[in-house]
Design a protein around this motif. Structure first.
Motif, short mmCIF file in Angstrom:
data_model
loop_
_atom_site.label_atom_id
_atom_site.label_comp_id
_atom_site.label_asym_id
_atom_site.label_seq_id
_atom_site.Cartn_x
_atom_site.Cartn_y
_atom_site.Cartn_z
N ARG A 89 0.85 -1.19 0.00
CA ARG A 89 0.00 0.00 0.00
C ARG A 89 0.89 1.24 0.00
N LEU A 90 0.57 2.19 -0.88
CA LEU A 90 1.37 3.40 -0.96
C LEU A 90 1.40 4.15 0.36
N ASP A 91 0.26 4.17 1.07
CA ASP A 91 0.23 4.97 2.30
C ASP A 91 1.03 4.34 3.43
N ASP A 92 1.55 3.13 3.23
CA ASP A 92 2.46 2.55 4.21
C ASP A 92 3.89 3.06 4.02
N HIS A 93 4.18 3.65 2.85
CA HIS A 93 5.55 4.00 2.52
C HIS A 93 5.75 5.48 2.14
N VAL A 94 4.83 6.04 1.36
CA VAL A 94 5.06 7.38 0.81
C VAL A 94 5.15 8.47 1.88
N PRO A 95 4.23 8.55 2.86
CA PRO A 95 4.32 9.65 3.84
C PRO A 95 5.65 9.71 4.57
N ALA A 96 6.20 8.56 4.95
CA ALA A 96 7.48 8.56 5.66
C ALA A 96 8.59 9.10 4.78
N ILE A 97 8.58 8.75 3.50
CA ILE A 97 9.57 9.26 2.56
C ILE A 97 9.43 10.77 2.41
N LEU A 98 8.20 11.25 2.32
CA LEU A 98 7.97 12.69 2.17
C LEU A 98 8.43 13.46 3.40
N ARG A 99 8.14 12.92 4.57
CA ARG A 99 8.56 13.61 5.80
C ARG A 99 10.08 13.73 5.87
N ARG A 100 10.77 12.67 5.49
CA ARG A 100 12.23 12.72 5.50
C ARG A 100 12.75 13.72 4.49
N LEU A 101 12.10 13.80 3.33
CA LEU A 101 12.52 14.73 2.29
C LEU A 101 12.32 16.18 2.73
N VAL A 102 11.22 16.44 3.43
CA VAL A 102 10.97 17.80 3.95
C VAL A 102 12.02 18.16 5.00
N GLN A 103 12.36 17.21 5.85
CA GLN A 103 13.38 17.48 6.86
C GLN A 103 14.73 17.81 6.22
N GLU A 104 15.06 17.13 5.13
CA GLU A 104 16.35 17.33 4.49
C GLU A 104 16.40 18.62 3.67
N THR A 105 15.29 19.01 3.04
CA THR A 105 15.31 20.15 2.12
C THR A 105 14.59 21.39 2.65
N GLU A 106 13.69 21.19 3.64
CA GLU A 106 12.84 22.26 4.17
C GLU A 106 11.91 22.84 3.12
N GLU A 107 11.65 22.08 2.07
CA GLU A 107 10.66 22.45 1.06
C GLU A 107 9.52 21.45 1.08
N GLY A 108 8.36 21.85 0.55
CA GLY A 108 7.22 20.95 0.50
C GLY A 108 7.50 19.77 -0.40
N ALA A 109 7.00 18.60 -0.02
CA ALA A 109 7.22 17.38 -0.80
C ALA A 109 5.87 16.75 -1.15
N SER A 110 5.75 16.28 -2.38
CA SER A 110 4.49 15.73 -2.88
C SER A 110 4.74 14.46 -3.67
N PHE A 111 3.70 13.64 -3.77
CA PHE A 111 3.72 12.45 -4.61
C PHE A 111 2.52 12.51 -5.54
N PHE A 112 2.78 12.47 -6.85
CA PHE A 112 1.74 12.61 -7.87
C PHE A 112 1.62 11.34 -8.70
N THR A 113 0.40 11.08 -9.17
CA THR A 113 0.18 10.06 -10.18
C THR A 113 -0.61 10.68 -11.33
N ARG A 114 -0.58 9.99 -12.47
CA ARG A 114 -1.27 10.53 -13.65
C ARG A 114 -2.72 10.10 -13.68
N GLU A 115 -3.58 11.04 -14.03
CA GLU A 115 -5.00 10.77 -14.26
C GLU A 115 -5.35 11.32 -15.64
N GLY A 116 -5.17 10.51 -16.68
CA GLY A 116 -5.42 10.98 -18.04
C GLY A 116 -4.44 12.09 -18.41
N ASN A 117 -4.99 13.27 -18.73
CA ASN A 117 -4.16 14.42 -19.09
C ASN A 117 -3.86 15.31 -17.89
#
Length: 250
Positions: A89-117
């Motif tokens: 499940r993505l929600d078991d892994h993605v939030p932890a990765i995003l939190r770590r990325l924010v801590q390292e860069t101090e910028e907002g972090a997001s995960f996107f997927t494609r929905e058509g166009n």
């Protein structure tokens, strides 16, 4: 002669299990089967040791002995892979990765997927800074503007042939989706090279200077590689040495 000794590496594991996994790890992409001699050369173990372990691996359907005496990976590995994919499940892994990325860069972090166009923001962790890029979970954004959108279009095998993928595994944009906002995005891969999404950091363009972009990009690539491995994908395209220049759009 393999350089096997009676002293196992002290990693806290069980020697017999470590040796069994060494046999399975000996198989590489493109191998249809391996002979006993090839397994011995790749693992550094004596053939007698391998034969003792193989008997159990064959019994448990982790390996199959072919008529010519060589060995092939067995159906149990496919069964385990199916169980892994079902439980993933993505929600078991993605939030932890995003939190770590924010801590390292101090910028907002997001995960996107494609929905058509379009692209949809599935997960978002805001920057701790008061001035930041404002993206919310569930936001639908253009696929043809912004770093994450460009990544989703450029690294998806259903849209772009792999030989036409960008030379480096991240894209930087400045002011493309919104004036004075910059972003860096990288692909996240799943099994069989499938694109699972785009990992991105974004914020005011003034904080994405030419001096800072290389270190920010490397933090992003480490996070994308980690998430790719967690999702069962091949992270090697994200771990290549940094080439000169970045994929940059303004």
């Amino acid at each position: 002669m393999p350089a096997e000794t009676d002293t196992e590496q002290k990693s806290g594991g069980v020697a017999a299990v470590q040796r069994a996994f060494a046999i399975l790890h000996a198989f590489r992409a493109g191998d249809t089967s391996l002979t006993l001699n090839e397994l011995s050369l790749r693992t550094g173990m004596y053939k007698s040791t391998i034969l003792r372990l193989i008997a159990t691996l064959v019994q448990e359907h982790c390996l199959v002995r072919l008529d010519d005496g060589s060995y092939q990976l067995g159906s149990m590995l496919l069964h385990w892979g199916g169980l892994y994919q079902t439980a993933l499940r993505l929600d078991d892994h993605v939030p932890a990765i995003l939190r770590r990325l924010v801590q390292e860069t101090e910028e907002g972090a997001s995960f996107f997927t494609r929905e058509g166009n379009l692209r949809v923001c599935l997960f978002r962790i805001d920057s701790p800074r008061s001035i930041r890029d404002h993206i919310r979970t569930g936001d639908l954004l253009p696929l043809d503007r912004g770093a994450a959108g460009r990544v989703l279009a450029s690294f998806d095998q259903t849209l772009t042939p792999p030989e036409s993928f960008p030379a480096q595994p991240y894209i930087v944009t400045v002011g493309e989706r919104e004036a004075d906002i910059a972003a860096i995005a990288a692909p996240v891969f799943g099994t069989q090279g499938s694109l699972r999404g785009a990992l991105a950091i974004s914020g005011p363009a003034a904080r994405f200077s030419a001096e800072l972009i290389p270190s920010m990009s490397q933090a992003l690539l480490r996070a994308a590689a980690d998430l790719t491995r967690r999702l069962g994908g091949d992270a090697s395209p994200l771990e290549r040495p940094e080439p000169p220049g970045a994929s940059f759009a303004s």
